[in-house]
Scaffold this motif. Structure first.
Motif, PDB file in Angstrom:
ATOM      1  N   UNK A 114       0.844  -1.628   0.044  1.00 41.18           N
ATOM      2  CA  UNK A 114       0.378   0.053   0.041  1.00 41.18           C
ATOM      3  C   UNK A 114       0.795   1.000  -0.613  1.00 41.18           C
ATOM      4  N   UNK A 115       1.888   1.143   0.589  1.00 37.79           N
ATOM      5  CA  UNK A 115       3.022   2.322   0.901  1.00 37.79           C
ATOM      6  C   UNK A 115       3.989   2.565  -0.289  1.00 37.79           C
ATOM      7  N   UNK A 116       4.072   1.662  -1.036  1.00 40.24           N
ATOM      8  CA  UNK A 116       4.950   1.034  -2.169  1.00 40.24           C
ATOM      9  C   UNK A 116       4.671   0.412  -3.400  1.00 40.24           C
ATOM     10  N   UNK A 117       3.611   1.039  -3.240  1.00 38.50           N
ATOM     11  CA  UNK A 117       3.383   0.686  -4.955  1.00 38.50           C
ATOM     12  C   UNK A 117       3.810  -0.255  -5.808  1.00 38.50           C
ATOM     13  N   UNK A 118       5.566  -0.438  -5.907  1.00 39.52           N
ATOM     14  CA  UNK A 118       6.149  -0.819  -6.995  1.00 39.52           C
ATOM     15  C   UNK A 118       6.606  -2.803  -5.969  1.00 39.52           C
ATOM     16  N   UNK A 119       8.101  -2.455  -7.333  1.00 43.35           N
ATOM     17  CA  UNK A 119       8.859  -3.581  -6.736  1.00 43.35           C
ATOM     18  C   UNK A 119       9.447  -3.811  -5.224  1.00 43.35           C
ATOM     19  N   UNK A 120       9.953  -2.880  -4.335  1.00 44.07           N
ATOM     20  CA  UNK A 120      10.275  -2.101  -3.275  1.00 44.07           C
ATOM     21  C   UNK A 120       9.291  -2.873  -1.912  1.00 44.07           C
ATOM     22  N   UNK A 121       7.700  -2.582  -2.400  1.00 46.11           N
ATOM     23  CA  UNK A 121       6.838  -2.807  -1.584  1.00 46.11           C
ATOM     24  C   UNK A 121       6.841  -4.420  -1.452  1.00 46.11           C
ATOM     25  N   UNK A 122       7.126  -5.076  -2.991  1.00 43.07           N
ATOM     26  CA  UNK A 122       6.592  -6.121  -2.980  1.00 43.07           C
ATOM     27  C   UNK A 122       7.180  -7.288  -2.012  1.00 43.07           C
ATOM     28  N   UNK A 123       8.554  -6.112  -2.844  1.00 44.03           N
ATOM     29  CA  UNK A 123      10.059  -6.956  -2.015  1.00 44.03           C
ATOM     30  C   UNK A 123      10.007  -7.311  -0.173  1.00 44.03           C
ATOM     31  N   UNK A 124       9.302  -5.940   0.155  1.00 41.93           N
ATOM     32  CA  UNK A 124       9.084  -6.302   1.382  1.00 41.93           C
ATOM     33  C   UNK A 124       7.931  -6.912   1.855  1.00 41.93           C
ATOM     34  N   UNK A 125       6.980  -6.738   0.762  1.00 42.68           N
ATOM     35  CA  UNK A 125       5.389  -7.965   1.561  1.00 42.68           C
ATOM     36  C   UNK A 125       5.977  -9.104   1.835  1.00 42.68           C
ATOM     37  N   UNK A 126       7.192  -9.948   0.740  1.00 43.75           N
ATOM     38  CA  UNK A 126       6.992 -11.135   0.632  1.00 43.75           C
ATOM     39  C   UNK A 126       8.435 -11.746   1.349  1.00 43.75           C
ATOM     40  N   UNK A 127       8.506 -10.278   2.711  1.00 41.35           N
ATOM     41  CA  UNK A 127       9.788 -10.697   3.653  1.00 41.35           C
ATOM     42  C   UNK A 127       9.606 -10.592   4.571  1.00 41.35           C
ATOM     43  N   UNK A 128       7.493 -10.357   4.996  1.00 37.87           N
ATOM     44  CA  UNK A 128       6.944 -10.189   6.274  1.00 37.87           C
ATOM     45  C   UNK A 128       5.629 -11.299   5.142  1.00 37.87           C
ATOM     46  N   UNK A 129       5.486 -12.076   4.410  1.00 34.51           N
ATOM     47  CA  UNK A 129       4.877 -12.676   4.430  1.00 34.51           C
ATOM     48  C   UNK A 129       5.796 -14.055   5.159  1.00 34.51           C
ATOM     49  N   UNK A 130       6.908 -14.051   4.798  1.00 35.99           N
ATOM     50  CA  UNK A 130       7.970 -15.094   5.232  1.00 35.99           C
ATOM     51  C   UNK A 130       7.621 -14.891   6.622  1.00 35.99           C
ATOM     52  N   UNK A 131       7.610 -13.710   6.782  1.00 32.78           N
ATOM     53  CA  UNK A 131       7.795 -13.901   8.815  1.00 32.78           C
ATOM     54  C   UNK A 131       6.805 -13.665   9.530  1.00 32.78           C
ATOM     55  N   UNK A 132       5.464 -13.723   8.836  1.00 35.55           N
ATOM     56  CA  UNK A 132       4.507 -13.955   9.437  1.00 35.55           C
ATOM     57  C   UNK A 132       4.375 -16.018   9.224  1.00 35.55           C
ATOM     58  N   UNK A 133       4.357 -16.229   8.276  1.00 30.33           N
ATOM     59  CA  UNK A 133       4.675 -17.905   8.257  1.00 30.33           C
ATOM     60  C   UNK A 133       5.564 -19.127   9.088  1.00 30.33           C
ATOM     61  N   UNK A 134       6.606 -17.553   9.640  1.00 30.03           N
ATOM     62  CA  UNK A 134       7.582 -18.155  10.332  1.00 30.03           C
ATOM     63  C   UNK A 134       6.643 -17.832  11.784  1.00 30.03           C
ATOM     64  N   UNK A 135       6.761 -17.276  11.562  1.00 19.33           N
ATOM     65  CA  UNK A 135       5.538 -17.450  13.471  1.00 19.33           C
ATOM     66  C   UNK A 135       4.789 -18.641  13.030  1.00 19.33           C
ATOM     67  N   UNK A 136       3.633 -19.231  12.759  1.00 21.10           N
ATOM     68  CA  UNK A 136       2.835 -19.976  12.813  1.00 21.10           C
ATOM     69  C   UNK A 136       3.842 -20.700  12.848  1.00 21.10           C
ATOM     70  N   UNK A 137       4.546 -21.590  11.553  1.00 21.88           N
ATOM     71  CA  UNK A 137       5.506 -22.602  11.821  1.00 21.88           C
ATOM     72  C   UNK A 137       5.848 -22.812  13.438  1.00 21.88           C
ATOM     73  N   UNK A 138       6.536 -22.187  13.628  1.00 19.11           N
ATOM     74  CA  UNK A 138       7.989 -21.889  15.159  1.00 19.11           C
ATOM     75  C   UNK A 138       6.528 -22.600  16.311  1.00 19.11           C
ATOM     76  N   UNK A 139       5.285 -21.835  16.770  1.00 20.17           N
ATOM     77  CA  UNK A 139       3.913 -21.534  17.652  1.00 20.17           C
ATOM     78  C   UNK A 139       3.902 -22.702  17.443  1.00 20.17           C
ATOM     79  N   UNK A 140       3.050 -22.867  16.546  1.00 18.76           N
ATOM     80  CA  UNK A 140       2.514 -24.404  16.102  1.00 18.76           C
ATOM     81  C   UNK A 140       3.894 -26.087  16.582  1.00 18.76           C
ATOM     82  N   UNK A 141       5.019 -25.536  16.037  1.00 15.38           N
ATOM     83  CA  UNK A 141       5.469 -26.604  16.485  1.00 15.38           C
ATOM     84  C   UNK A 141       5.760 -27.052  18.180  1.00 15.38           C
ATOM     85  N   UNK A 142       5.551 -25.705  18.844  1.00 13.02           N
ATOM     86  CA  UNK A 142       6.151 -26.629  20.108  1.00 13.02           C
ATOM     87  C   UNK A 142       4.835 -26.553  20.280  1.00 13.02           C
TER      88      UNK A 142
END
Length: 598
Positions: free
Chosen positions: A386-414
């Motif tokens: 939303x704030x960066x509607x370009x390639x930079x925003x897409x890369x940041x969005x991918x980093x956030x999505x990866x971090x969110x998925x890591x959150x689900x995986x690590x907590x669910x594992x424990x």
């Protein structure tokens, strides 16, 4: 499409790395102590990172920013409570719990109070807390995958379940320790890097894409926008507004332009709203409608004050009773390492929670449509593009999505490890094969409930898990460690009364969500009432059943509080599941130190 590919690539990378680290960690896992407590050989720094990775769940990565966006300053109690709970855990529980030599919470209860009946009651509540905590992780995983790719929400939960179950099957606690430690640092980067970039963008041009705020403090759309509600939602309109609606409003099908006057409207699932530029932003009923209200604490009077103190009770004390957190302290070599681990966790959590709070504040001006749809948990995922509607925003969005998925995986594992460990040792014989069967069963039940139950704010659902932990295991641990007068009868009554009240409150809340949201605040945040009742029940019943105290209570308390070099620790996992050689070494150790034999 390119945005989806970037984000999906980030999720795939996290999944692959999780598999690889799980494989590396499980190569030497071949015994029950490996699966339950990683042979009690995890250093304090690595264990602190693993605990932080496990603890920072969907409620932290997505939910905190969403609550700040929606509720404002009152939402800050969530990160404060989630962090400060470790101070109480470090002071009162961590070291004595490790010195008990237990490998699960039910095992500690039996070791301290000598009752198999109490152990079975503890097993029930461990499963309840674990499943109640696990469901929002899987639901938030579905929300994440749906937000970044448009794929069905059920698929995200299913993917997380499969990855977690496979990893835990490979090596239990030993396999996931390395995974969770890595995922903490991955999540920290995934939330910190976008926050720094987006905050600089915001400071450089706060009006670029942000929603205007009028003199009355109302948010206004700066451009025409169309969005979909998703789940049914009640929204409040602060002033007359013209919309284009396709869906169900107050039970009536609507297709076309409508004028809404000031008031509350109920929107059906998948209702599409088209709003003109300059219109005041409607909000979910109960959310502040103005900036002044958003910045003002305790807007709801006495009921709001009750909810705040109840939340403090739940988060401050609930951490001491979360099975998936406590089981990690069993993996430390001794009590000193356990206390040091808790101290490191305080630093790591305090650092992390700075960033979702900042993102929640920024989201209020850039994503006001989430205040209408109620999907505020998606703010962290949507903000970069939303704030960066370009390639930079897409890369940041991918980093956030990866971090969110890591959150689900690590907590669910424990969570899966803690529940499977209890099920395998208290319901099944306790061998490695039983642990693996329990893992599959836990994963199946959790994904089934995640698909059946309505999705709410992740932080609110997790807060209910904290309330249950605070009303059951917190009083049992505090009194069991620091008061010699506790009996197994008192503990059972306290667990049943405190836990039963929270479960009833949760049932009322769920029923209310289907029938008009009529439940009072005490049902959604009951800890302020249930925690004192649980403590009082345990104390009163124990005083009335003094003869049920364990005969060796003095010896047990000595073991819990004696300095580690004296060698009083009993490794109950070795005594029950260890090999002949390990049992012989344990026996020799206690003979040499003069400590009690297991």
């Amino acid at each position: 499409m390119t945005k989806d590919l970037w984000s999906l690539s980030g999720v795939v990378v996290v999944a692959v790395v999780t598999f690889l680290l799980g494989y590396v960690g499980s190569r030497r896992a071949n015994s029950t102590p490996d699966f339950l407590v990683a042979r009690r050989a995890v250093p304090s720094t690595r264990n602190a990172a693993a605990i932080s990775g496990e603890y920072l769940s969907a409620a932290s990565f997505l939910g905190v920013a969403g609550l700040v966006l929606k509720d404002g300053i009152d939402a800050l109690w969530y990160p404060i409570g989630f962090t400060a709970g470790y101070l109480a855990l470090m002071l009162f529980v961590a070291a004595p719990l490790r010195r008990s030599g237990a490998y699960t919470l039910p095992d500690f209860a039996e070791a301290r109070l000598g009752s198999t009946g109490l152990r079975h009651v503890c097993t029930f509540f461990v499963v309840c807390i674990g499943v109640l905590y696990l469901v929002p992780q899987l639901q938030s995983a579905g929300l994440t995958l749906n937000t970044i790719t448009g794929l069905p929400a059920w698929l995200g939960g299913a993917v997380v379940t499969v990855i977690v179950v496979v990893n835990v099957l490979g090596g239990g606690m030993r396999a996931i320790t390395l995974v969770q430690a890595f995922q903490y640092w991955g999540k920290l980067f995934a939330i910190a890097a976008p926050t720094f970039v987006l905050f600089v963008v915001f400071l450089g041009g706060p009006s670029n894409g942000a929603q205007a705020i009028d003199d009355n403090g109302l948010l206004r759309f700066h451009e025409d926008i169309t969005f979909t509600t998703g789940d049914p939602v009640r929204i409040r309109v602060s002033e007359p507004i013209m919309l284009d609606v396709r869906g169900v409003v107050d039970g009536t099908p609507t297709d076309g332009p409508v004028l809404w006057n000031k008031g509350v409207y109920t929107l059906g699932a998948e209702t599409v709203l088209g709003v003109q530029a300059g219109s005041a932003v409607p909000v979910v009923d109960g959310v502040p409608t103005t900036n002044e209200g958003w910045l003002k604490p305790q807007r709801s009077g006495l009921s709001g004050l009750f909810e705040t103190y109840s939340l403090i009770f739940a988060t401050f004390l609930g951490t001491m009773g979360l099975p998936h957190v406590l089981v990690r302290f069993y993996t430390n070599p001794d009590g000193t390492a356990a206390r040091r681990t808790a101290l490191h966790v305080l630093y790591l959590l305090g650092l992390f929670y700075i960033f979702p709070t900042v993102l929640g504040v920024i989201s209020r001006q850039f994503l006001p449509q989430l205040l209408v749809t109620g999907k505020t948990d998606a703010a962290v995922l949507m903000l970069p593009n939303t704030m960066l509607p370009n390639l930079g925003g897409q890369i940041l969005g991918a980093i956030v999505a990866a971090g969110a998925f890591a959150a689900f995986l690590s907590t669910s594992s424990g969570l899966v490890v803690s529940v499977a460990g209890v099920v395998s040792t208290d319901i099944l014989p306790g061998k490695v094969r039983d642990f693996r069967w329990a893992t599959v069963l836990t994963g199946a039940v959790a994904i089934g409930l995640a698909l059946l139950l309505p999705r709410g704010d992740a932080s609110l659902t997790v807060a209910m898990s904290f309330a249950l932990a605070a009303s059951t295991f917190c009083p049992m641990l505090v009194l069991g460690i620091w008061w010699r007068g506790l009996t197994w009868v008192g503990a059972v009554y306290g667990l049943v009364v405190g836990g039963g009240l929270v479960i009833i409150a949760q049932g009322i809340t769920v029923a209310s969500s289907y029938t008009g949201h009529w439940a009072p605040s005490v049902a959604s945040q009951p800890a302020l009432i249930t925690v004192p009742i649980a403590f009082i029940t345990m104390i009163v019943v124990s005083k009335g059943t003094r003869r049920r105290r364990p005969e060796d209570v003095n010896q047990i308390l000595l073991r819990l509080h004696a300095p580690d070099p004296l060698g009083f620790i009993q490794d109950r996992d070795v005594a029950r599941f260890g090999s002949v050689e390990e049992k012989a070494r344990l026996d020799l150790k206690h003979r040499g130190t003069g400590g009690p034999r297991p």
